[in-house]
Write an enzyme that holds these catalytic residues in place. Structure first.
Site, PDB file in Angstrom:
ATOM      1  N   HIS A 142      -8.006  -4.430  -2.169  1.00  0.00           N
ATOM      2  CA  HIS A 142      -6.800  -3.755  -1.678  1.00  0.00           C
ATOM      3  C   HIS A 142      -6.124  -4.642  -0.643  1.00  0.00           C
ATOM      4  O   HIS A 142      -6.637  -4.861   0.446  1.00  0.00           O
ATOM      5  CB  HIS A 142      -7.166  -2.408  -1.066  1.00  0.00           C
ATOM      6  CG  HIS A 142      -5.976  -1.570  -0.706  1.00  0.00           C
ATOM      7  ND1 HIS A 142      -5.157  -0.988  -1.656  1.00  0.00           N
ATOM      8  CD2 HIS A 142      -5.458  -1.218   0.496  1.00  0.00           C
ATOM      9  CE1 HIS A 142      -4.199  -0.307  -1.063  1.00  0.00           C
ATOM     10  NE2 HIS A 142      -4.349  -0.441   0.241  1.00  0.00           N
ATOM     11  N   ASP A 145      -9.617  -2.733  -6.880  1.00  0.00           N
ATOM     12  CA  ASP A 145      -9.061  -2.138  -5.662  1.00  0.00           C
ATOM     13  C   ASP A 145      -9.743  -0.794  -5.400  1.00  0.00           C
ATOM     14  O   ASP A 145      -9.621   0.129  -6.204  1.00  0.00           O
ATOM     15  CB  ASP A 145      -7.557  -1.948  -5.841  1.00  0.00           C
ATOM     16  CG  ASP A 145      -6.867  -1.450  -4.575  1.00  0.00           C
ATOM     17  OD1 ASP A 145      -7.561  -0.946  -3.668  1.00  0.00           O
ATOM     18  OD2 ASP A 145      -5.631  -1.542  -4.503  1.00  0.00           O
ATOM     19  N   SER A 147       0.834  -1.194   0.000  1.00  0.00           N
ATOM     20  CA  SER A 147       0.000   0.000   0.000  1.00  0.00           C
ATOM     21  C   SER A 147       0.873   1.250   0.000  1.00  0.00           C
ATOM     22  O   SER A 147       1.669   1.449  -0.914  1.00  0.00           O
ATOM     23  CB  SER A 147      -0.956  -0.034   1.197  1.00  0.00           C
ATOM     24  OG  SER A 147      -1.942   0.967   1.071  1.00  0.00           O
TER      25      SER A 147
END
Length: 386
Positions: free
Chosen positions: A339, A310, A184
């Site tokens: 995600h 995502d 991330s």
């Protein structure tokens, strides 16, 4: 895109070490944070066995039967393999040594949507085995319990702490090849670091999982009504808690009370992240934090994993077209996965595509890294430019 928790890890083969940033983020989300910070990082502390009543037993049996039907139906489908974009030499290396890049990804039947994958990943918190002897975790400033010593926490565009960690590791293990992996926001930091330093990265390879490629698109996606409720407000609450906890240090340079009124990530970045790191606005900060415009400067073999659904990184923001012309970067894009989700199997308690691909990639780099040495020559021959 502001603060979050981005631990970094060093993975190592017996005498080989690899750095990895993981579980991070604010606008690109919150590595395991979209749910860890947002929905509670800890699971139940204890459990007790309770007598099961007949109606409850029937309900559980019905639920199990439904899950079985969903799984059987999913198994009969023929999903397409993920898209692998990148230079021909790197793609060939990945296909030889990382079977996961060519295998169809079949998400868990009961959480096939991007939002469900994202939330379920944080709730399940799988713990797959990773067979490396050395792992170093880089915790960003102010996270994981330590006291903040400066008014700044961290952000996606600033890679000073990551560079310091890599330099320190090299001083301790001068002969150990390093591999960095970021999740991330951590993935954004790794990509921005690689683009900034080029050949001087000090790494043999890198991997970015669910990075956000365009923070403006990320915030726009997170401001959709359902995403606001599921992720945005909860992440903003976690960021406010970080500021509140360190207000004695942070309050010397910014208006803490104003920051604590932020209800979205964009508001938090406008009020804290941008001014704390010298940007005139969050738009300027987002522009600097976006990895997509500087991928051509990366000179280390890098694998990126994203899902088309995502909620933190919309498909149209993923630089697939550019990746075909980049000898050092490969993008693997699955149709599902959310995600940092990528859960598969009926009960995905032991990891999924993300863990399997990571382990295959790290093993391939440490065992067959000599096959990647020609990438630099390929880059020079192609004259890769912006």
């Amino acid at each position: 895109m502001a603060a979050g928790a981005t631990p970094a890890r060093l993975w190592a083969w017996p005498r080989r070490v690899g750095v990895a940033t993981s579980e991070g983020g604010a606008v690109g989300g919150a590595g395991a944070l979209p749910a860890a910070a947002a929905m509670g990082a800890e699971g139940p502390r204890s459990a007790a066995l309770l007598p099961v009543q007949p109606p409850l037993l029937l309900l559980l049996a019905a639920a199990a039967a439904l899950l079985g039907c969903l799984w059987a139906r999913s198994a009969r489908r023929s999903p397409q393999p993920p898209l692998l974009a990148g230079g021909p030499r790197l793609r060939s290396f990945l296909r030889r040594h990382c079977p996961a890049v060519g295998e169809p990804f079949r998400p868990t039947a009961w959480c096939c949507g991007g939002r469900l994958q994202t939330v379920s990943r944080a709730l399940l918190q799988s713990r797959p085995r990773v067979g490396y002897r050395r792992a170093v975790v880089l915790n960003n400033r102010g996270c994981r319990g330590e006291e903040l010593l400066t008014p700044r926490t961290f952000c996606a565009s600033n890679t000073e702490d990551l560079e310091t960690a890599i330099t320190h590791i090299h001083s301790r293990y001068p002969h150990a090849p390093l591999l960095a992996a970021g999740v991330s926001l951590g993935g954004m930091q790794v990509l921005n670091y690689l683009a900034r330093v080029g050949h001087a990265a000090g790494l043999v390879a890198a991997m970015a999982i669910s990075p956000s490629w365009d923070p403006m698109e990320t915030t726009a996606s997170l401001e959709q009504p359902l995403n606001t409720w599921l992720f945005n407000r909860r992440l903003a609450a976690g960021l406010r808690h970080l500021v509140r906890r360190h207000r004695a240090v942070i309050g010397d340079t910014v208006n803490v009370e104003h920051i604590l009124k932020a209800r979205t990530i964009r508001e938090f970045d406008e009020r804290y992240t941008a001014p704390a790191f010298g940007y005139g606005s969050c738009t300027e900060y987002y522009r600097a934090a976006s990895p997509s415009g500087s991928l051509h400067r990366i000179r280390v073999p890098t694998l990126c994993l994203n899902a088309a659904d995502d909620p933190f990184s919309p498909l149209h923001a993923i630089p697939v077209a550019a990746a075909w012309h980049l000898p050092h970067v490969a993008l693997l894009v699955t149709s599902r996965g959310g995600h940092i989700g990528f859960l598969e199997g009926l009960l995905p308690l032991h990891g999924g595509l993300m863990e399997r691909l990571f382990l295959q990639f790290v093993t391939a780099v440490f065992q067959h890294g000599d096959e990647l040495r020609g990438l630099q020559d390929e880059g020079a021959a192609q004259g890769v430019s912006a």
